[in-house]
Scaffold this active site. Structure first.
Site, PDB file in Angstrom:
ATOM      1  N   GLU A 288       0.875  -1.178   0.000  1.00 39.67           N
ATOM      2  CA  GLU A 288       0.000   0.000   0.000  1.00 39.67           C
ATOM      3  C   GLU A 288       0.907   1.221   0.000  1.00 39.67           C
ATOM      4  OE1 GLU A 288      -3.067   2.363   2.963  1.00 39.67           O
ATOM      5  OE2 GLU A 288      -2.739   0.231   3.280  1.00 39.67           O
TER       6      GLU A 288
ATOM      7  N   ASP B   7      -5.649   9.994   9.572  1.00 35.99           N
ATOM      8  CA  ASP B   7      -4.400   9.417  10.048  1.00 35.99           C
ATOM      9  C   ASP B   7      -4.021  10.028  11.384  1.00 35.99           C
ATOM     10  OD1 ASP B   7      -3.851   7.705   7.868  1.00 35.99           O
ATOM     11  OD2 ASP B   7      -3.158   9.412   6.696  1.00 35.99           O
TER      12      ASP B   7
END
Length: 119
Positions: free
Chosen positions: A35, A46
């Site tokens: 990824e 995040d």
């Protein structure tokens, strides 16, 4: 049952050349999937570690075109599926069709867009 490992990296973190080294290490270490996150100036889903990595990657010169070139280079040696992780803002700014076409041309298998609403 075979086990799989999906790894995550931020493109251009800490810089372009070392992000390629990280991808090689993931492949050599047996990762089943890679990824590759395209950094964004406001990575809202995040935590602070990824936010910091995104800031450093942007400071190192990340641009979307360069991200696709990085994915293309990694796909040449990876020999396993690559997924581009990006925020919806980057996808919409480039145009959905163009972004997906660029993903395919870079050799990635798919995308992960974590900030799209469900529904």
């Amino acid at each position: 049952m075979a086990e799989s490992l999906m790894t995550h990296m931020v493109a251009y973190y800490p810089d372009r050349e070392r992000s390629i080294e990280v991808a090689r290490a993931f492949v050599d270490g047996g990762a089943s999937y890679l990824e590759i996150q395209f950094p964004f100036s406001d990575p809202s889903v995040d935590g602070p570690v990824i936010q910091s990595a995104c800031t450093r990657a942007l400071d190192a010169g990340f641009r979307v075109d360069g991200g696709f070139e990085l994915v293309r280079e990694i796909s040449r040696f990876a020999g396993r599926p690559i997924f581009v992780m990006s925020y919806a803002s980057l996808v919409f700014a480039r145009g959905i069709e163009r972004f997906i076409q660029d993903v395919r041309q870079a050799g990635a298998s798919g995308v992960i867009i974590p900030d799209l609403p469900v529904g």
